[in-house]
Write a protein that holds these residues in place. Structure first.
Motif, short mmCIF file in Angstrom:
data_model
loop_
_atom_site.label_atom_id
_atom_site.label_comp_id
_atom_site.label_asym_id
_atom_site.label_seq_id
_atom_site.Cartn_x
_atom_site.Cartn_y
_atom_site.Cartn_z
N LEU A 35 0.78 -1.19 -0.09
CA LEU A 35 0.25 -0.03 0.09
C LEU A 35 0.95 1.11 -0.04
N GLU A 36 2.02 1.29 0.65
CA GLU A 36 2.82 2.41 0.82
C GLU A 36 3.33 2.44 -0.73
N ALA A 40 3.58 6.06 -5.36
CA ALA A 40 3.33 6.11 -6.66
C ALA A 40 2.48 6.80 -7.39
N GLY A 41 1.43 7.20 -6.44
CA GLY A 41 0.39 8.01 -6.77
C GLY A 41 -0.68 7.34 -7.64
N LEU A 42 -0.78 6.26 -7.33
CA LEU A 42 -1.85 5.18 -8.23
C LEU A 42 -2.91 4.90 -7.32
N THR A 43 -4.07 4.59 -8.03
CA THR A 43 -5.13 4.06 -7.49
C THR A 43 -4.95 2.47 -7.89
N LYS A 68 -8.02 -7.26 -13.53
CA LYS A 68 -9.24 -6.49 -13.04
C LYS A 68 -9.06 -5.56 -11.64
N GLN A 69 -9.65 -4.79 -11.40
CA GLN A 69 -9.35 -3.92 -10.00
C GLN A 69 -9.66 -4.88 -9.14
N SER A 70 -10.70 -5.52 -9.36
CA SER A 70 -11.18 -6.46 -8.15
C SER A 70 -10.24 -7.45 -7.99
N ALA A 71 -9.38 -7.97 -8.95
CA ALA A 71 -8.40 -9.14 -8.71
C ALA A 71 -7.53 -8.34 -7.91
N LEU A 72 -6.96 -6.99 -8.27
CA LEU A 72 -6.00 -6.17 -7.45
C LEU A 72 -6.35 -6.39 -5.97
N TYR A 106 3.21 -6.51 -9.45
CA TYR A 106 2.73 -5.46 -8.74
C TYR A 106 3.74 -4.31 -8.52
N ALA A 107 4.82 -4.97 -8.02
CA ALA A 107 6.15 -4.04 -7.96
C ALA A 107 6.57 -3.22 -9.22
N ALA A 108 6.55 -3.89 -10.28
CA ALA A 108 6.59 -3.12 -11.54
C ALA A 108 5.69 -2.02 -11.81
N ALA A 109 4.46 -2.57 -11.71
CA ALA A 109 3.37 -1.62 -11.77
C ALA A 109 3.42 -0.40 -11.01
N VAL A 110 4.17 -0.31 -9.95
CA VAL A 110 4.21 0.79 -9.00
C VAL A 110 5.72 1.41 -8.95
#
Length: 113
Positions: free
Chosen positions: A52-53, A58-61, A72-76, A98-102
């Motif tokens: 979460l941190e 990263a300023g991402l939702t 999908k967002q529900s999967a995340l 997840y790490a790459a995405a943030v």
């Protein structure tokens, strides 16, 4: 069946309940059974805090991270909550995505107790 009408003379008064979660936790940690369970899940909550941190930095939702991961967002949401529910723990591959995405990389370390 008749409806009761509240008159001006019967107004409700708001009385907030004082809450001190830290004090409650400290009290509960005095119970050995509670302390054992708390310590057993400490790593799970630390992992969730880390995810979460990183997302916050990263300023991402969730939706934006999910899109970058190709899920999908529900999967995340399930990935994030699985860390505390102990159901369907995310794989290392999922954590890498997840790490790459943030904009992060995964570092794993073992610390002596």
């Amino acid at each position: 069946m008749s409806k009761r009408v509240v008159t001006q003379d019967e107004t409700m008064t708001y009385r907030p309940v004082r809450a001190d979660p830290q004090a409650e936790l400290e009290r509960d940690l005095g119970d050995p059974a509670f302390r054992a369970e708390w310590e057993a899940i400490a790593d799970d909550f630390a992992a969730l805090d880390t995810l979460l941190e990183a997302r916050r930095r990263a300023g991402l939702t969730q939706e934006q991270v999910a899109e970058r991961m190709g899920v999908k967002q529900s999967a995340l949401a399930r990935i994030e909550t699985s860390l505390t529910s102990r159901k369907h723990a995310p794989s290392l591959a999922t954590l890498r995505k997840y790490a790459a995405a943030v904009g992060c990389k995964i570092e794993i370390r073992l610390a002596p107790r």
